[in-house]
Design a protein around this motif. Structure first.
Motif, PDB file in Angstrom:
ATOM      1  N   LEU A   1       0.854  -1.181   0.000  1.00 17.36           N
ATOM      2  CA  LEU A   1       0.000   0.000   0.000  1.00 17.36           C
ATOM      3  C   LEU A   1       0.891   1.232   0.000  1.00 17.36           C
ATOM      4  O   LEU A   1       1.766   1.365   0.865  1.00 17.36           O
ATOM      5  CB  LEU A   1      -0.899   0.000   1.240  1.00 17.36           C
ATOM      6  N   ILE A   2       0.696   2.127  -0.956  1.00 16.19           N
ATOM      7  CA  ILE A   2       1.518   3.329  -1.067  1.00 16.19           C
ATOM      8  C   ILE A   2       0.744   4.538  -0.558  1.00 16.19           C
ATOM      9  O   ILE A   2      -0.373   4.804  -1.010  1.00 16.19           O
ATOM     10  CB  ILE A   2       1.952   3.574  -2.526  1.00 16.19           C
ATOM     11  N   ALA A   3       1.327   5.263   0.386  1.00 18.12           N
ATOM     12  CA  ALA A   3       0.741   6.526   0.831  1.00 18.12           C
ATOM     13  C   ALA A   3       1.003   7.562  -0.254  1.00 18.12           C
ATOM     14  O   ALA A   3       2.142   7.984  -0.451  1.00 18.12           O
ATOM     15  CB  ALA A   3       1.367   6.954   2.155  1.00 18.12           C
ATOM     16  N   CYS A   4      -0.042   7.941  -0.951  1.00 18.28           N
ATOM     17  CA  CYS A   4       0.119   8.791  -2.135  1.00 18.28           C
ATOM     18  C   CYS A   4      -0.621  10.116  -1.960  1.00 18.28           C
ATOM     19  O   CYS A   4      -1.852  10.149  -1.922  1.00 18.28           O
ATOM     20  CB  CYS A   4      -0.383   8.062  -3.385  1.00 18.28           C
TER      21      CYS A   4
ATOM     22  N   GLU B   1       2.756  -5.718  -6.702  1.00 16.44           N
ATOM     23  CA  GLU B   1       1.313  -5.596  -6.485  1.00 16.44           C
ATOM     24  C   GLU B   1       1.077  -4.421  -5.542  1.00 16.44           C
ATOM     25  O   GLU B   1       1.362  -4.506  -4.340  1.00 16.44           O
ATOM     26  CB  GLU B   1       0.742  -6.878  -5.878  1.00 16.44           C
ATOM     27  N   ILE B   2       0.559  -3.329  -6.088  1.00 14.25           N
ATOM     28  CA  ILE B   2       0.445  -2.099  -5.308  1.00 14.25           C
ATOM     29  C   ILE B   2      -0.972  -1.541  -5.340  1.00 14.25           C
ATOM     30  O   ILE B   2      -1.768  -1.850  -6.228  1.00 14.25           O
ATOM     31  CB  ILE B   2       1.425  -1.017  -5.810  1.00 14.25           C
ATOM     32  N   ALA B   3      -1.265  -0.713  -4.349  1.00 15.22           N
ATOM     33  CA  ALA B   3      -2.501   0.063  -4.296  1.00 15.22           C
ATOM     34  C   ALA B   3      -2.149   1.412  -3.681  1.00 15.22           C
ATOM     35  O   ALA B   3      -1.134   1.544  -2.989  1.00 15.22           O
ATOM     36  CB  ALA B   3      -3.568  -0.644  -3.477  1.00 15.22           C
TER      37      ALA B   3
ATOM     38  N   SER C   1      -5.689  -0.533  -7.522  1.00  9.72           N
ATOM     39  CA  SER C   1      -6.711  -0.138  -6.547  1.00  9.72           C
ATOM     40  C   SER C   1      -6.324   1.176  -5.864  1.00  9.72           C
ATOM     41  O   SER C   1      -5.137   1.520  -5.760  1.00  9.72           O
ATOM     42  CB  SER C   1      -6.886  -1.226  -5.487  1.00  9.72           C
ATOM     43  N   VAL C   2      -7.346   1.882  -5.385  1.00  6.31           N
ATOM     44  CA  VAL C   2      -7.097   3.140  -4.693  1.00  6.31           C
ATOM     45  C   VAL C   2      -8.088   3.297  -3.545  1.00  6.31           C
ATOM     46  O   VAL C   2      -9.259   2.909  -3.656  1.00  6.31           O
ATOM     47  CB  VAL C   2      -7.196   4.343  -5.659  1.00  6.31           C
ATOM     48  N   PHE C   3      -7.601   3.823  -2.443  1.00  6.54           N
ATOM     49  CA  PHE C   3      -8.429   4.152  -1.289  1.00  6.54           C
ATOM     50  C   PHE C   3      -8.305   5.652  -1.040  1.00  6.54           C
ATOM     51  O   PHE C   3      -7.199   6.200  -1.074  1.00  6.54           O
ATOM     52  CB  PHE C   3      -7.962   3.398  -0.040  1.00  6.54           C
TER      53      PHE C   3
ATOM     54  N   GLY D   1      -7.430   9.310 -10.412  1.00  3.47           N
ATOM     55  CA  GLY D   1      -7.157   9.190 -11.842  1.00  3.47           C
ATOM     56  C   GLY D   1      -5.860   8.457 -12.121  1.00  3.47           C
ATOM     57  O   GLY D   1      -5.771   7.654 -13.057  1.00  3.47           O
ATOM     58  N   LEU D   2      -4.836   8.716 -11.296  1.00  4.25           N
ATOM     59  CA  LEU D   2      -3.549   8.018 -11.444  1.00  4.25           C
ATOM     60  C   LEU D   2      -3.731   6.518 -11.269  1.00  4.25           C
ATOM     61  O   LEU D   2      -3.208   5.713 -12.066  1.00  4.25           O
ATOM     62  CB  LEU D   2      -2.559   8.561 -10.408  1.00  4.25           C
ATOM     63  N   ALA D   3      -4.477   6.134 -10.252  1.00  3.55           N
ATOM     64  CA  ALA D   3      -4.715   4.708  -9.996  1.00  3.55           C
ATOM     65  C   ALA D   3      -5.484   4.070 -11.152  1.00  3.55           C
ATOM     66  O   ALA D   3      -5.167   2.947 -11.575  1.00  3.55           O
ATOM     67  CB  ALA D   3      -5.482   4.537  -8.692  1.00  3.55           C
TER      68      ALA D   3
END
Length: 434
Positions: free
Chosen positions: A22-25, A44-46, A76-78, A68-70
């Motif tokens: 999980l990436i803090a974006c 495997e990232i989100a 996946s994006v949260f 939009g980037l995701a």
């Protein structure tokens, strides 16, 4: 940079292979580059994005950009929106601290709920340098100068070896888009002042500043590792552990060289800031104490006793039913056909002498009782002194009362007037456990 990043992952973070990340974006340069690097290496990232509602439409624009980037990367994006100012006001903390608390609490929820293995943040070498100067300006020990850790439990920072200039160069070369946070251009906070006004001048006077800083960090970390190994030996020599406290033997620590430095290393991390007061406590009279926001340090004879400050209101009272109570402590009350051996956590009383509901509270000055086996009354303060109960232990003691009369100093002594005798018809067994 992709080649260097891949080598860094293989050398320092090989455990990330095959894991859910999980990436803090934020949508800024650093987190966007980290996202693209990991995507390029087929991890495997989100993404997880926090909208702190601090910059109006700009904050909403950041959120839409990350979503939009995701979507473009097919990952996946949260996204979560927080009322940061309200949280800061309710909890009486700064906006920055509120945002940090909200952010990491939410990240932890995602990790647990969606079974991600690690959280990755985009902290880089320039961030590390800024943190060094911030800690230096506030006063810190060696540990505060060793920089941002590359690993902290499930939080991983794989960009710490790379400068912001390298990250920017990679983004421009690959035609990446990102969002600029306008608040980063305001010198309202110490970090921004360092970033905008102080460190650029340092870099102008020394082109090798970042490389030299990395060497310094490695040397400091080696020294810190050496200290930690030594402190493990010192800890075993001078510290004893109880269930809810740590006791430092004053005489033993005084026999060692650099006593004050050792005391700092042992107590650093418990929130104490007035280190001269901590040092003076070694020669203070029994009963002298100092406090941090979270802990109490008490001089008790030849020991310094460290305990966590209880969050229980000492003036609060709790009603106890005929079955007992489970909070803030656990008391079990049940009928008994016979009298067993009384222990610290167990008493037998005459049921007819109790008037339910009973009451549970902390002790206060002026409380008196008739100790079991004695005829006269005694003040609790005198009882504690006679029993050599240290001050920090007194504050944790609970009383069980019936009609405002002490039945039991829980864990210590019951009142003689509630004891079972030859006229008792119903016996109650009261058991205490933490």
């Amino acid at each position: 940079m992709l080649t260097s990043f891949k080598k860094n992952i293989e050398t320092n973070f090989s455990f990330l292979k095959g894991k859910k990340l999980l990436i803090a974006c934020s949508g800024g340069l650093d987190s966007v580059v980290l996202t693209h690097l990991l995507k390029s290496l087929n991890f495997e990232i989100a993404l997880a994005h926090c909208n702190f509602s601090l910059r109006g439409k700009e904050s909403d624009g950041d959120e839409m950009f990350v979503i939009g980037l995701a979507n473009n990367l097919e990952i996946s994006v949260f996204a979560e929106t927080f009322d940061t100012k309200k949280f800061a006001k309710e909890h009486k903390v700064s906006t920055q601290m509120a945002a940090r608390t909200l952010r990491y609490n939410w990240f932890e929820e995602i990790l647990n709920d969606f079974k991600y293995d690690y959280l990755l943040t985009a902290h880089h070498l320039d961030d590390d340098l800024e943190t060094f100067f911030i800690n230096l300006s506030r006063g810190t020990g060696l540990n505060g100068l060793t920089g941002i850790p590359k690993e902290n439990n499930k939080i991983i920072r794989p960009l710490l070896n790379f400068s912001r200039a390298e990250i920017l160069q990679y983004a421009e070369k690959n035609n990446l888009k990102w969002r600029e946070d306008s608040s980063n251009q305001k010198a309202d906070y110490l970090r921004n002042k360092l970033r905008l006004q102080v460190l650029p001048q340092f870099k102008e006077t020394n082109e090798s500043l970042l490389n030299n800083f990395q060497k310094t960090q490695r040397n400091l970390q080696s020294s810190q590792n050496l200290i930690e190994d030594y402190m493990a030996l010192v800890y075993n020599l001078v510290v004893s552990e109880a269930s809810d406290s740590y006791k430092i033997n004053v005489q033993k620590i005084k026999e060692l060289p650099h006593t004050e430095a050792l005391l700092y290393e042992l107590l650093n991390g418990f929130g104490f800031t007035e280190w001269e007061d901590v040092s003076n406590l070694m020669d203070a009279q029994t009963g002298k104490q100092i406090f941090s926001k979270t802990h109490q340090l008490l001089k008790n004879r030849d020991e310094l006793v460290l305990t966590e400050i209880s969050d229980v209101n000492t003036s609060e009272e709790f009603l106890v039913s005929k079955d007992g109570i489970t909070s803030p402590i656990n008391l079990k009350i049940e009928p008994s056909k016979y009298i067993g051996e009384t222990e610290k956590n167990l008493i037998y009383v005459d049921s007819e002498k109790l008037n339910f509901p009973l009451k549970l509270r902390k002790w206060s000055s002026g409380d008196t009782f008739q100790p079991f086996g004695m005829k006269g009354k005694k003040k609790l303060s005198k009882f504690f002194k006679d029993e050599k109960i240290p001050l920090n232990e007194k504050d944790k003691i609970w009383l069980l009362l019936s009609d405002e009369k002490i039945v039991w100093i829980i864990g210590h002594r019951m009142d003689d007037s509630f004891k079972v005798n030859e006229n008792t018809e119903k016996i109650l067994k009261i058991t205490y456990s933490n």
